[in-house]
Scaffold this motif. Structure first.
Motif, PDB file in Angstrom:
ATOM      1  N   HIS A  63      20.752  12.262  34.381  1.00  0.00           N
ATOM      2  CA  HIS A  63      21.584  12.391  33.200  1.00  0.00           C
ATOM      3  C   HIS A  63      22.062  13.822  33.033  1.00  0.00           C
ATOM      4  O   HIS A  63      21.437  14.759  33.478  1.00  0.00           O
ATOM      5  CB  HIS A  63      20.832  11.945  31.927  1.00  0.00           C
ATOM      6  N   ALA A  64      23.199  13.954  32.393  1.00  0.00           N
ATOM      7  CA  ALA A  64      23.763  15.267  32.107  1.00  0.00           C
ATOM      8  C   ALA A  64      24.016  15.363  30.622  1.00  0.00           C
ATOM      9  O   ALA A  64      24.705  14.528  30.066  1.00  0.00           O
ATOM     10  CB  ALA A  64      25.073  15.465  32.865  1.00  0.00           C
ATOM     11  N   GLN A 114      24.359   8.346  36.087  1.00  0.00           N
ATOM     12  CA  GLN A 114      25.041   8.027  37.337  1.00  0.00           C
ATOM     13  C   GLN A 114      24.695   6.600  37.765  1.00  0.00           C
ATOM     14  O   GLN A 114      23.525   6.217  37.835  1.00  0.00           O
ATOM     15  CB  GLN A 114      24.616   9.027  38.412  1.00  0.00           C
ATOM     16  N   THR A 115      25.713   5.803  38.055  1.00  0.00           N
ATOM     17  CA  THR A 115      25.483   4.418  38.467  1.00  0.00           C
ATOM     18  C   THR A 115      24.864   4.356  39.853  1.00  0.00           C
ATOM     19  O   THR A 115      23.894   3.637  40.087  1.00  0.00           O
ATOM     20  CB  THR A 115      26.806   3.631  38.454  1.00  0.00           C
ATOM     21  N   THR A 116      25.420   5.089  40.795  1.00  0.00           N
ATOM     22  CA  THR A 116      24.869   5.164  42.152  1.00  0.00           C
ATOM     23  C   THR A 116      24.228   6.529  42.318  1.00  0.00           C
ATOM     24  O   THR A 116      24.909   7.538  42.456  1.00  0.00           O
ATOM     25  CB  THR A 116      25.968   4.969  43.213  1.00  0.00           C
ATOM     26  N   VAL A 117      22.912   6.565  42.258  1.00  0.00           N
ATOM     27  CA  VAL A 117      22.175   7.824  42.274  1.00  0.00           C
ATOM     28  C   VAL A 117      22.325   8.524  43.615  1.00  0.00           C
ATOM     29  O   VAL A 117      22.159   7.913  44.666  1.00  0.00           O
ATOM     30  CB  VAL A 117      20.686   7.575  41.963  1.00  0.00           C
ATOM     31  N   GLY A 118      22.646   9.815  43.563  1.00  0.00           N
ATOM     32  CA  GLY A 118      22.764  10.616  44.779  1.00  0.00           C
ATOM     33  C   GLY A 118      24.189  10.814  45.246  1.00  0.00           C
ATOM     34  O   GLY A 118      24.445  11.617  46.135  1.00  0.00           O
ATOM     35  N   LYS A 119      25.129  10.098  44.658  1.00  0.00           N
ATOM     36  CA  LYS A 119      26.520  10.228  45.070  1.00  0.00           C
ATOM     37  C   LYS A 119      27.138  11.464  44.421  1.00  0.00           C
ATOM     38  O   LYS A 119      26.896  11.753  43.255  1.00  0.00           O
ATOM     39  CB  LYS A 119      27.289   8.968  44.649  1.00  0.00           C
ATOM     40  N   THR A 120      27.930  12.207  45.180  1.00  0.00           N
ATOM     41  CA  THR A 120      28.617  13.365  44.630  1.00  0.00           C
ATOM     42  C   THR A 120      29.704  12.893  43.678  1.00  0.00           C
ATOM     43  O   THR A 120      30.631  12.185  44.060  1.00  0.00           O
ATOM     44  CB  THR A 120      29.237  14.224  45.750  1.00  0.00           C
ATOM     45  N   TYR A 121      29.536  13.284  42.413  1.00  0.00           N
ATOM     46  CA  TYR A 121      30.485  12.863  41.391  1.00  0.00           C
ATOM     47  C   TYR A 121      30.266  13.735  40.167  1.00  0.00           C
ATOM     48  O   TYR A 121      29.150  13.843  39.667  1.00  0.00           O
ATOM     49  CB  TYR A 121      30.256  11.391  41.024  1.00  0.00           C
ATOM     50  N   ARG A 158      35.733  14.682  25.273  1.00  0.00           N
ATOM     51  CA  ARG A 158      34.982  15.344  26.335  1.00  0.00           C
ATOM     52  C   ARG A 158      35.407  14.816  27.696  1.00  0.00           C
ATOM     53  O   ARG A 158      35.891  13.694  27.816  1.00  0.00           O
ATOM     54  CB  ARG A 158      33.465  15.141  26.145  1.00  0.00           C
ATOM     55  N   GLN A 159      35.212  15.656  28.698  1.00  0.00           N
ATOM     56  CA  GLN A 159      35.545  15.270  30.065  1.00  0.00           C
ATOM     57  C   GLN A 159      34.615  14.141  30.508  1.00  0.00           C
ATOM     58  O   GLN A 159      33.391  14.237  30.372  1.00  0.00           O
ATOM     59  CB  GLN A 159      35.390  16.473  30.999  1.00  0.00           C
ATOM     60  N   GLY A 160      35.187  13.056  31.030  1.00  0.00           N
ATOM     61  CA  GLY A 160      34.391  11.881  31.337  1.00  0.00           C
ATOM     62  C   GLY A 160      33.370  12.069  32.430  1.00  0.00           C
ATOM     63  O   GLY A 160      32.281  11.503  32.368  1.00  0.00           O
ATOM     64  N   ASP A 161      33.672  12.868  33.453  1.00  0.00           N
ATOM     65  CA  ASP A 161      32.745  12.968  34.587  1.00  0.00           C
ATOM     66  C   ASP A 161      31.706  14.065  34.429  1.00  0.00           C
ATOM     67  O   ASP A 161      30.705  14.077  35.142  1.00  0.00           O
ATOM     68  CB  ASP A 161      33.518  13.164  35.896  1.00  0.00           C
ATOM     69  N   THR A 162      31.917  14.987  33.481  1.00  0.00           N
ATOM     70  CA  THR A 162      30.975  16.095  33.315  1.00  0.00           C
ATOM     71  C   THR A 162      30.409  16.196  31.903  1.00  0.00           C
ATOM     72  O   THR A 162      29.368  16.821  31.700  1.00  0.00           O
ATOM     73  CB  THR A 162      31.642  17.440  33.645  1.00  0.00           C
ATOM     74  N   GLY A 163      31.102  15.604  30.928  1.00  0.00           N
ATOM     75  CA  GLY A 163      30.682  15.749  29.547  1.00  0.00           C
ATOM     76  C   GLY A 163      31.171  17.016  28.897  1.00  0.00           C
ATOM     77  O   GLY A 163      30.870  17.293  27.730  1.00  0.00           O
ATOM     78  N   ASP A 164      31.952  17.840  29.626  1.00  0.00           N
ATOM     79  CA  ASP A 164      32.438  19.098  29.070  1.00  0.00           C
ATOM     80  C   ASP A 164      33.371  18.857  27.888  1.00  0.00           C
ATOM     81  O   ASP A 164      34.201  17.938  27.902  1.00  0.00           O
ATOM     82  CB  ASP A 164      33.186  19.910  30.141  1.00  0.00           C
ATOM     83  N   TRP A 165      33.244  19.700  26.888  1.00  0.00           N
ATOM     84  CA  TRP A 165      34.061  19.596  25.687  1.00  0.00           C
ATOM     85  C   TRP A 165      35.516  19.927  26.014  1.00  0.00           C
ATOM     86  O   TRP A 165      35.812  20.915  26.688  1.00  0.00           O
ATOM     87  CB  TRP A 165      33.528  20.551  24.631  1.00  0.00           C
ATOM     88  N   LEU A 207      29.910   5.993  36.220  1.00  0.00           N
ATOM     89  CA  LEU A 207      28.977   6.482  35.209  1.00  0.00           C
ATOM     90  C   LEU A 207      28.871   5.475  34.075  1.00  0.00           C
ATOM     91  O   LEU A 207      29.737   4.620  33.906  1.00  0.00           O
ATOM     92  CB  LEU A 207      29.459   7.806  34.602  1.00  0.00           C
ATOM     93  N   TYR A 208      27.811   5.607  33.296  1.00  0.00           N
ATOM     94  CA  TYR A 208      27.791   4.980  31.990  1.00  0.00           C
ATOM     95  C   TYR A 208      27.257   5.996  30.992  1.00  0.00           C
ATOM     96  O   TYR A 208      26.464   6.873  31.330  1.00  0.00           O
ATOM     97  CB  TYR A 208      26.993   3.674  31.951  1.00  0.00           C
ATOM     98  N   ALA A 209      27.761   5.899  29.772  1.00  0.00           N
ATOM     99  CA  ALA A 209      27.399   6.841  28.721  1.00  0.00           C
ATOM    100  C   ALA A 209      26.563   6.132  27.677  1.00  0.00           C
ATOM    101  O   ALA A 209      26.701   4.934  27.443  1.00  0.00           O
ATOM    102  CB  ALA A 209      28.659   7.420  28.080  1.00  0.00           C
ATOM    103  N   SER A 210      25.677   6.880  27.043  1.00  0.00           N
ATOM    104  CA  SER A 210      24.863   6.344  25.954  1.00  0.00           C
ATOM    105  C   SER A 210      24.850   7.356  24.816  1.00  0.00           C
ATOM    106  O   SER A 210      24.674   8.549  25.025  1.00  0.00           O
ATOM    107  CB  SER A 210      23.434   6.047  26.419  1.00  0.00           C
TER     108      SER A 210
END
Length: 501
Positions: free
Chosen positions: A499-500, A470-477, A220-227, A456-459
């Protein structure tokens, strides 16, 4: 949309369990009534997201919805469940004490039967086993009414003139059944979730879910979670995965007793390395020339990807199944954790164990920091940090739950962890103080990891979801768009997470 969610929740509360196709049809009808067309034809994945959104509101009341597939009739259900550990609080107050005892006697009878089912005619004899001095004996007609009511609520299902555990019992009373009838009610060897009918080994007591026999790792795409794609080839549940530094190769270990290496761009299988038991852990070295595997053979192996036919390096000595194995110290050593309460360091030149750490509990995860200087170990309800070059202990932090996994931010200012209580925790690495904890998952958290850039961190959880935070909340990423730049908060004092799914 909130009104639709409330009506769907109320329907689940009223009925106890609803077939997924009916739930889907109800959603469509409600969306048409409220003129919300985009939700009227939701697929299963979208329904899962909807259920999780409802759970975010009701979990604080020890309630949840769960989508489960019943193995006897192959039907999927949306189940309403009470999460209270006190069984008396779970069961509806409108029943008499004797009727409640009858319900638990039914659970006991089903748990002790060979196929977890009893004939309809035998439900009356179950009531006769209750204490003779019990007040308010249950009449035959009342027994019939109770069975009809409990079946309609999803506690039982009827099939071939017998009754069996229903989807609601599986969700709501799963832990009760495992704790009280451990000889008969067991967890699946592969996914560690309760299993009833499915598959049982003819030579031992091991049980497996049919769906766990087949597994495919996904990219999956790391920044969006897209397959991005699925690696197809394993014939068993996948336990461990890894990407190399450049994300050109992927590795996976599975219950089909193989460790595989894949082309991460095309998805093609490059190598398959046979083992003699489940492969739990895989990892690349720095230059992607070797992979290290850890298996339930209690062995650590290193395979040379440039000479795949050559005999692997083997490291023996652990007294339990290997949980994780990693390269360290410029790839000259292997670090391994096992279910023998030890972490061991192996010299690749000699093949010998050169250092050992012993813990009061089995270590669950290992992670080496981005700069290769700090080893993070989760064990019991603690997370400890060690100097990689010397294995000198740097610090240990207590967590309010049994921890399955922990990850240190690349800048080493914070770390995150998760475990049995469904929560994610964030700690200040310098002081060891808890910054915050938050709910998001609806099952135990099994794995957490920061992204290489630390944004980011994933769980990953037993609830079947992978969440990105998102590690820094509010940042465009990635999926996150900053609409109010002036309110950008540093992650150390932010009270919220995004979370996404």
């Amino acid at each position: 949309m909130d009104m639709i969610k409330k009506q769907l929740l109320q329907a689940c509360i009223n009925h106890g369990s609803i077939k997924l196709e009916i739930f889907q049809r109800m959603l469509g009808d409600l969306c048409k009534a409220y003129e919300i067309s985009e939700e009227s034809s939701a697929n299963v994945e979208e329904l899962t997201i909807l259920v999780n959104e409802i759970n975010e509101k009701i979990y604080q009341y020890d309630q949840m919805l769960a989508i489960v597939k019943h193995p006897l009739n192959n039907e999927e259900y949306v189940v309403f469940a009470m999460l209270k550990s006190n069984l008396a609080c779970k069961f509806q107050p409108q029943y008499t004490d004797n009727e409640r005892k009858y319900f638990y006697k039914l659970l006991e009878t089903l748990a002790n039967s060979e196929d977890f089912g009893i004939e309809w005619n035998d439900i009356y004899s179950v009531a006769n086993t209750l204490p003779t001095n019990a007040q308010h004996p249950i009449s035959k007609q009342r027994i019939q009414d109770l069975e009809d009511e409990w079946t309609s609520q999803g506690y039982f299902i009827a099939k071939d003139r017998k009754i069996f555990f229903g989807p609601r019992t599986i969700v709501e009373y799963g832990n009760y059944l495992k704790n009280h009838f451990p000889e008969f009610i067991k967890d699946c060897l592969l996914c560690s979730k309760i299993v009833f009918w499915d598959i049982k080994c003819s030579e031992c007591e091991v049980k497996l879910h049919r769906e766990c026999i087949h597994g495919s790792p996904m990219l999956r795409q790391g920044d969006t979670g897209d397959w991005v794609g699925t690696f197809e080839g394993h014939k068993g549940a996948v336990w461990g995965v890894a990407l190399n530094k450049n994300a050109t190769l992927a590795a996976s270990g599975a219950a089909d007793f193989t460790g595989k290496v894949w082309n991460a761009v095309t998805g093609a299988e490059i190598h398959s390395f046979q083992h003699k038991h489940i492969v739990k852990s895989v990892a690349f070295d720095t230059n992607s020339e070797n992979i290290v595997t850890g298996s339930n053979e209690k062995l650590v192996r290193v395979f040379n990807l440039e000479q795949p036919q050559a005999e692997p390096e083997m490291y023996t000595g652990h007294g339990g199944n290997i949980k994780q194995a990693l390269f360290c110290r410029d790839d000259k050593c292997i670090m391994s954790a096992a279910e023998d309460k030890t972490v061991r360091l192996w010299d690749r030149l000699t093949g010998n164990e050169i250092q050992r750490l012993t813990f009061p509990n089995n270590p669950n995860s290992l992670e080496i920091s981005a700069d290769s200087h700090i080893l993070t170990v989760s064990h019991g309800s603690s997370i400890s940090f060690w100097e990689v070059d010397t294995l000198k202990k740097l610090k240990e932090v207590k967590v309010p739950t049994n921890v399955s996994s922990a990850s240190l931010h690349p800048d080493k200012h914070v770390f995150v962890c998760g475990g049995e209580d469904f929560k994610m925790y964030k700690f200040d690495y310098i002081t060891g103080n808890e910054i915050e904890s938050f709910k998001g998952h609806f099952g135990p958290v099994h794995s957490v990891k920061f992204s290489p850039d630390g944004e980011l961190y994933a769980s990953g959880s037993e609830d079947g979801t992978l969440r990105l935070w998102q590690t820094t909340v509010g940042k465009t990423y990635g999926l996150w768009k900053c609409t109010e730049p002036g309110e950008l908060n540093n992650s150390l004092n932010s009270p919220r997470e995004v979370h996404a799914n």
